[in-house]
Write an enzyme that holds these catalytic residues in place. Structure first.
Site, mmCIF file in Angstrom:
data_model
loop_
_atom_site.group_PDB
_atom_site.id
_atom_site.type_symbol
_atom_site.label_atom_id
_atom_site.label_comp_id
_atom_site.label_asym_id
_atom_site.label_seq_id
_atom_site.Cartn_x
_atom_site.Cartn_y
_atom_site.Cartn_z
ATOM 1 C CB ALA A 13 -0.834 0.124 1.268
ATOM 2 C CB CYS A 14 -0.265 4.775 -0.483
ATOM 3 S SG CYS A 14 0.443 6.427 -0.037
ATOM 4 N N PRO A 15 2.862 4.258 1.045
ATOM 5 C CG PRO A 15 4.615 5.671 2.184
ATOM 6 C CD PRO A 15 3.399 4.838 2.447
ATOM 7 C CD GLU A 16 6.076 -0.515 2.575
ATOM 8 O OE1 GLU A 16 7.323 -0.497 2.492
ATOM 9 O OE2 GLU A 16 5.413 -1.396 3.419
ATOM 10 C CG ASP A 40 -2.124 1.449 -3.912
ATOM 11 O OD1 ASP A 40 -3.366 1.661 -4.043
ATOM 12 O OD2 ASP A 40 -1.330 2.571 -3.751
#
Lengths: 75, 157
Positions: A13-16, A40
């Site tokens: 998920a954000c920000p990965e 995502d």
């Protein structure tokens, strides 16, 4: 197109996905191609924004079911 | 700082789990977008970088209509409700594969995000430098404003 490095950000998920993309790009040479897989839905706009801002162009993007694939050329 | 380089300055003033995410996500992402990034941790925000607390930040079940457990406030005061709300939030985060707070802190540090502890609130709350995780700079309002004055993005969280 020749891919020099590939990273799998599926499920992240954000920000990965952005953080992993940046870390991978840092280790590459100018002109090389990085392949990134994500799931995502937010990563479509996020990758575009990241690319504009860091000036590493997305040279190709595609979609296969729930998986997005980006090819990014290191500036 | 070059003309091209953008900069982001954040104040993290809250110590609940949900309020710890935005500054860490924005700073790490900013750094990944070639921005200079700094977070100024003040008041309860110090918990986000407190050695004994950052792995166990909690969600407030009281006065929080959007809490993971939408229960009346009168129920929220019962013992164990903070634990329950926190457990539910962590469960959501883990199911959505969102990074944990310790992971995001590590990513901020790897990306070169400047993390500044507010000396004045540390003194007020009895927080010592040795209570904080490694790699934290200490400073006050002037140090933060000096960075913020040249920043393109400023946020108080």
């Amino acid at each position: 197109m020749n891919v020099d490095n590939s990273i799998d950000c599926k499920g992240l998920a954000c920000p990965e996905p952005i953080l992993h993309t940046k870390m991978a790009i840092n280790k590459m040479e100018s002109g090389q191609i990085l392949e990134v897989f994500t799931t995502d839905p937010g990563s479509i706009n996020d990758m575009a924004a990241w690319s504009r801002r860091t000036k590493n162009p997305i040279v190709d993007k595609s979609e296969d079911g729930d998986v997005f694939r980006f090819l990014i050329q290191k500036a | 700082m070059s003309e091209e380089t953008k900069s982001i300055a954040l104040v993290a003033s809250k110590g609940t789990l949900d309020q710890a995410y935005p500054p860490l996500i924005l700073a790490s992402t900013g750094a990944a977008m070639d921005m200079e990034a700094a977070i100024f941790f003040t008041f309860y925000g110090l918990d986000i970088i407190h050695k004994d607390k950052y792995k166990n930040l909690k969600v407030a079940p009281l006065a929080n209509p959007a809490a993971p457990m939408p229960v009346p406030n009168i129920v929220g005061v019962l013992p164990g409700m903070t634990y329950a709300a926190t457990w539910m939030m962590n469960d959501w985060m883990s199911k959505a594969n969102v990074a944990t707070i310790p992971k995001l802190i590590e990513q901020c540090q790897m990306a070169g995000v400047r993390m500044i502890g507010c000396q004045m609130t540390m003194d007020v709350m009895g927080v010592k430098r040795s209570d904080l995780i490694d790699g934290i700079e200490l400073g006050g309002a002037a140090m933060f404003l000096d960075f913020a004055a040249d920043s393109d993005i400023n946020m108080f969280i």
